[in-house]
Design a protein around this motif. Structure first.
Motif, PDB file in Angstrom:
ATOM      1  N   ARG A  18       0.848  -1.196   0.000  1.00  0.00           N
ATOM      2  CA  ARG A  18       0.000   0.000   0.000  1.00  0.00           C
ATOM      3  C   ARG A  18       0.878   1.239   0.000  1.00  0.00           C
ATOM      4  NH1 ARG A  18      -3.547  -1.105   4.619  1.00  0.00           N
ATOM      5  NH2 ARG A  18      -2.571  -3.097   4.818  1.00  0.00           N
ATOM      6  N   ASP A  19       0.291   2.349  -0.407  1.00  0.00           N
ATOM      7  CA  ASP A  19       1.040   3.601  -0.345  1.00  0.00           C
ATOM      8  C   ASP A  19       0.719   4.324   0.957  1.00  0.00           C
ATOM      9  OD1 ASP A  19      -1.554   4.406  -0.945  1.00  0.00           O
ATOM     10  OD2 ASP A  19      -0.897   6.054  -2.205  1.00  0.00           O
ATOM     11  N   LYS A  20       1.593   5.250   1.332  1.00  0.00           N
ATOM     12  CA  LYS A  20       1.444   5.987   2.593  1.00  0.00           C
ATOM     13  C   LYS A  20       0.218   6.894   2.600  1.00  0.00           C
ATOM     14  CE  LYS A  20       6.187   6.609   2.407  1.00  0.00           C
ATOM     15  NZ  LYS A  20       7.282   7.539   2.331  1.00  0.00           N
ATOM     16  N   GLU A  21      -0.169   7.394   1.434  1.00  0.00           N
ATOM     17  CA  GLU A  21      -1.281   8.337   1.346  1.00  0.00           C
ATOM     18  C   GLU A  21      -2.641   7.662   1.392  1.00  0.00           C
ATOM     19  OE1 GLU A  21       1.217   8.312  -1.039  1.00  0.00           O
ATOM     20  OE2 GLU A  21       2.390   9.858  -0.029  1.00  0.00           O
ATOM     21  N   GLY A  22      -2.683   6.339   1.263  1.00  0.00           N
ATOM     22  CA  GLY A  22      -3.953   5.618   1.294  1.00  0.00           C
ATOM     23  C   GLY A  22      -4.695   5.632  -0.025  1.00  0.00           C
ATOM     24  N   HIS A  23      -3.960   5.787  -1.136  1.00  0.00           N
ATOM     25  CA  HIS A  23      -4.598   5.811  -2.453  1.00  0.00           C
ATOM     26  C   HIS A  23      -4.740   4.434  -3.080  1.00  0.00           C
ATOM     27  CE1 HIS A  23      -4.895  10.106  -2.598  1.00  0.00           C
ATOM     28  NE2 HIS A  23      -3.602  10.238  -2.360  1.00  0.00           N
ATOM     29  N   ASN A  40      -7.067  -2.224  -5.103  1.00  0.00           N
ATOM     30  CA  ASN A  40      -8.146  -1.287  -4.836  1.00  0.00           C
ATOM     31  C   ASN A  40      -7.539   0.114  -4.876  1.00  0.00           C
ATOM     32  OD1 ASN A  40     -10.377   0.126  -3.997  1.00  0.00           O
ATOM     33  ND2 ASN A  40     -10.685  -1.023  -2.114  1.00  0.00           N
ATOM     34  N   ILE A  41      -8.114   0.969  -5.731  1.00  0.00           N
ATOM     35  CA  ILE A  41      -7.575   2.311  -5.949  1.00  0.00           C
ATOM     36  C   ILE A  41      -8.592   3.366  -5.521  1.00  0.00           C
ATOM     37  CG2 ILE A  41      -6.778   3.974  -7.690  1.00  0.00           C
ATOM     38  CD1 ILE A  41      -6.016   1.614  -9.464  1.00  0.00           C
TER      39      ILE A  41
END
Length: 163
Positions: A18-23, A40-41
């Motif tokens: 996952r990315d840090k920004e929650g995208h 999931n995007i």
């Protein structure tokens, strides 16, 4: 950001990214001993097509023919996906080209090629649009014995039997 699976699927997660920004969140796992990748995007609402295109490029080495991409793309991908019938801009056209190059199809559009149903209403613009998508691979699927799996043909589906 999450991906929920039913206990009935017997899904066993093997990796999560996952990315840090929650995208986005990407989960790799097994269903009936077959590898599957689910992404999931949630796309920021500014420069959405460029964001999705870059994310797909970044993840291209981690996706394969058993990949499902779902989420809120925050942009309509076709003229049918917006009530205003406004033309699709160049950024969205480029994103659609990238999706085609990755052999990703819009699951909803395969079964509802002309439907005008929407998932978002903009009070500022007074328009409806469809921004939630499920994309899946059109690449041939193989089972453990090396045989191609058969797709069930449908009147509204562009799949044909694979021989």
């Amino acid at each position: 950001m999450a991906i929920l699976t039913s206990e009935k699927t017997n899904f066993k997660a093997t990796a999560v990214k996952r990315d840090k920004e929650g995208h986005y969140i990407m989960v790799k796992g097994l269903v009936q001993e077959e590898n599957i990748t689910i992404v999931n995007i949630y796309t920021p609402n500014t420069r959405a097509p460029k964001f999705i295109k870059q994310l797909l490029r970044d993840l291209r080495n981690e996706t394969d023919s058993n990949t499902i991409i779902v989420g809120d793309f925050n942009t309509p991908l076709t003229v049918l996906d917006r009530s205003s019938k406004q033309k699709v801009n160049k950024e969205t056209t480029d994103l659609n080209y990238t999706l085609e190059q990755m052999d990703l199809a819009d699951t909803y559009r395969i079964f509802h090629p002309t439907a005008e149903e929407y998932t978002f209403y903009s009070t500022a613009h007074g328009t409806f649009s469809k921004t939630d998508y499920i994309k899946h691979s059109l690449k041939p699927q193989w089972n453990k014995t090396g045989n191609q799996l058969q797709e069930e043909p449908s009147k509204t589906c562009k799949y044909t039997e694979i021989k």
